[in-house]
Write a protein that holds these residues in place. Structure first.
Motif, mmCIF file in Angstrom:
data_model
loop_
_atom_site.group_PDB
_atom_site.id
_atom_site.type_symbol
_atom_site.label_atom_id
_atom_site.label_comp_id
_atom_site.label_asym_id
_atom_site.label_seq_id
_atom_site.Cartn_x
_atom_site.Cartn_y
_atom_site.Cartn_z
ATOM 1 N N THR A 1 0.829 -1.205 0.000
ATOM 2 C CA THR A 1 0.000 0.000 0.000
ATOM 3 C C THR A 1 0.864 1.256 0.000
ATOM 4 O OG1 THR A 1 -1.747 -1.166 1.211
ATOM 5 C CG2 THR A 1 -1.813 1.240 1.216
ATOM 6 N N LEU B 1 1.151 4.215 -2.875
ATOM 7 C CA LEU B 1 0.821 5.613 -2.622
ATOM 8 C C LEU B 1 2.033 6.530 -2.746
ATOM 9 C CD1 LEU B 1 -1.576 5.222 0.465
ATOM 10 C CD2 LEU B 1 -2.205 5.693 -1.906
ATOM 11 N N ARG B 2 3.212 6.058 -2.327
ATOM 12 C CA ARG B 2 4.386 6.934 -2.266
ATOM 13 C C ARG B 2 5.296 6.808 -3.477
ATOM 14 N NH1 ARG B 2 5.389 8.725 2.954
ATOM 15 N NH2 ARG B 2 6.925 10.052 1.912
ATOM 16 N N LEU C 1 2.038 5.803 -7.551
ATOM 17 C CA LEU C 1 1.085 6.852 -7.883
ATOM 18 C C LEU C 1 1.775 8.134 -8.355
ATOM 19 C CD1 LEU C 1 -1.963 7.152 -7.988
ATOM 20 C CD2 LEU C 1 -1.903 8.111 -5.684
#
Length: 557
Positions: free
Chosen positions: A182, A186-187, A190
């Motif tokens: 996750t 996200l880091r 994305l």
């Protein structure tokens, strides 16, 4: 005498000037002319409450469609990007099928699906999920659904192309440093997809600003867009000055969007680097989470792909219904509506005109676009970027703006309603398609092959015919295919340049969609869908054949 290769770009550039740049300049000039002052048209546009509401509604609709395409397109693109190449090609073909299918066919299909007695409400009523039909057709909800369905392929293709270029070593490095799937998403992942997200959102938003057909076909008459306002002022109120001002504002807004830093609205790049792995592939220890994540993404993506295809193919069984009303065959199959199409002189005349215009515009666009691509490939021609921008500008200009600009010119040249006028109007956009696809093919070729042919005594003409042309043939074929599909499906520009009497097949279909739901449309839509499948099959065959020939040459070397 040997002619400089760069001179091949002159015909395409002059054609774009004559049928795009000059008409747009005259349109902008017309927006400042008026008996009440130079800025009267703009003052009416931005002070009239009704016009302001239409402008705000158009922007609001574009924002909603952009958000929906991103929410649906991102997981779908992620799923396609991590597939094996063979399965990815299948998924991309499913994405391309609606794109190559007639714009009107897809809009017509949604009128059947979203009606009060349509397929969607019928299924929900039978399932007991609703007690009365939902207000979908001739409502904002129907417009949102129809526009999202049309824009989704653009978003998915751009996102897939961006994801395919991500270096998976960065993702593996994040996992090796203890980052969870996750957190890696996200880091790391994305932010790396941000350029594709930005380009996709800008492209979809800009295209939605100029939408004309879908809002009118699926929405109510009270909820018109800026494009519909322009058409209404020209043909119903004969107010070319105000329409020019509204079109100029729409053109300026579109150009500003595409001029934003980092924007890359090129949709044709379906390839990319050699496959990318899933962002979860580096987290082998999280096998259970990996399986759940992939399963959820896969189910969502497959659902989206099915949603893209169903509205396109649903018209096929409907075309075999012998009833006067649209629906699935309940009492056996019938060829009634196919017979009606082939026996109606009006339908056949419109089809023949569309074929002539499509073939003529495709031939012209293929010659001009290919010549321009050959001239500009690898050259250091002064003003090269400006010339490229001129060649591809018809793809950026909203269709209603280009149509209105050409209308203002053609009415003085007596080209309205003529085959020559329709052909030139279609070819200026087709040239941009051909230029982009041929340029992409040339960028993938080794220029040393042509130089080797010259060093062995081959003339430029012989070298082009025997070396260059076979290598770029898939790109030429693809560009010609897109140019023909565009011409055969063009409605908005043709609406302005065809006059009051001349009717192409798309215009004839559009009149029937707006004024009467003739089941003959289902038969015509099925025939167009079959033609699109043949075209897509041919495109895939040419691509695979080119790859096989290239592998054979590499093996021989």
């Amino acid at each position: 005498m040997i002619v400089d290769r760069r001179a091949l770009a002159i015909p395409g550039g002059l054609f774009a000037v004559a049928f795009c740049l000059l008409p747009l300049a005259l349109l902008i000039g017309a927006s400042f002319r008026g008996e009440s002052g130079a800025l009267h048209q703009y003052s009416e546009l931005f002070t009239n409450p009704t016009n302001l509401r239409i402008f705000a509604d158009t922007c609001s609709l574009a924002v909603k469609v952009t958000a929906l395409t991103l929410l649906l397109g991102f997981p779908t693109a992620l799923f396609l990007a991590r597939l094996d190449p063979a399965w990815r090609n299948v998924g991309l073909m499913l994405i391309l099928l609606p794109y190559l299918t007639s714009f009107l066919v897809r809009t017509y299909a949604w009128t059947v699906i979203l009606a009060d007695n349509g397929l969607l409400n019928g299924a929900l009523l039978k399932a007991g999920l609703i007690r009365q039909p939902l207000p979908l057709l001739y409502h904002k909800a129907g417009v949102l659904i129809g526009m999202t369905h049309i824009m989704l392929p653009f978003m998915v293709l751009l996102l897939v192309n961006t994801m395919m270029k991500i270096d998976t070593r960065v993702l593996r490095a994040a996992a090796s440093l203890g980052s969870s799937p996750t957190r890696t998403f996200l880091r790391v992942f994305l932010p790396l997809t941000a350029p594709g997200i930005r380009s996709g959102c800008i492209l979809v938003f800009a295209l939605c600003l100029g939408f004309y057909i879908t809002p009118l076909a699926l929405g109510s008459e009270r909820e018109i867009t800026l494009a519909a306002l322009i058409e209404n002022r020209v043909f119903r109120m004969v107010d070319f000055g105000f329409a020019s001002a509204a079109a100029t504002v729409l053109l300026l807004l579109t150009c500003l969007l595409f001029a934003l830093p980092g924007t890359d609205p090129a949709v044709g790049a379906l390839g990319g680097t050699s496959g990318t792995a899933s962002i979860f592939d580096s987290a082998r220890e999280s096998h259970e989470r990996l399986t759940v994540g992939r399963m959820c993404t896969g189910v969502f993506a497959v659902s989206v792909l099915i949603g893209l295809i169903v509205p396109t193919v649903i018209v096929v069984p409907m075309s075999f219904n012998g009833s006067e009303f649209l629906g699935l065959p309940r009492e056996g199959l019938s060829l009634r509506w196919y017979e009606n199409f082939f026996s109606d002189a009006r339908w056949l005349s419109a089809t023949w005109l569309s074929l002539k215009a499509g073939l003529a515009s495709t031939a012209l666009a293929t010659v001009l676009g290919t010549a321009a691509a050959l001239a500009l490939a690898g050259s250091r021609l002064p003003g090269k970027r400006l010339l490229i921008g001129l060649l591809v500008s018809p793809l950026i200009v909203p269709a209603v703006v280009l149509g209105l600009a050409l209308y203002g010119v053609f009415v003085h040249l007596h080209l309205l309603g003529t085959l020559l006028g329709i052909t030139c109007a279609h070819a200026v956009v087709g040239t941009a398609y051909v230029y982009l696809t041929v340029s992409a093919s040339l960028a993938q070729q080794d220029p040393a092959l042509a130089r080797a042919a010259h060093s062995l005594g081959a003339s430029p003409l012989y070298s082009f015919h025997s070396v260059t042309l076979p290598l770029i043939a898939p790109g030429v074929f693809t560009g010609a295919l897109f140019a023909f599909v565009h011409s055969f499906d063009e409605v908005v520009v043709t609406l302005f340049v065809a006059g009051h009497v001349t009717r192409t097949l798309p215009l004839k279909m559009w009149e029937n969609v707006r004024h009467e739901i003739d089941p003959t449309l289902a038969a015509i839509s099925s025939l167009l869908l079959f033609a699109s499948l043949l075209a897509l099959t041919g495109l895939q065959w040419r691509t695979l054949r080119a790859r096989r020939v290239q592998r054979e040459k590499l093996g021989a070397a």
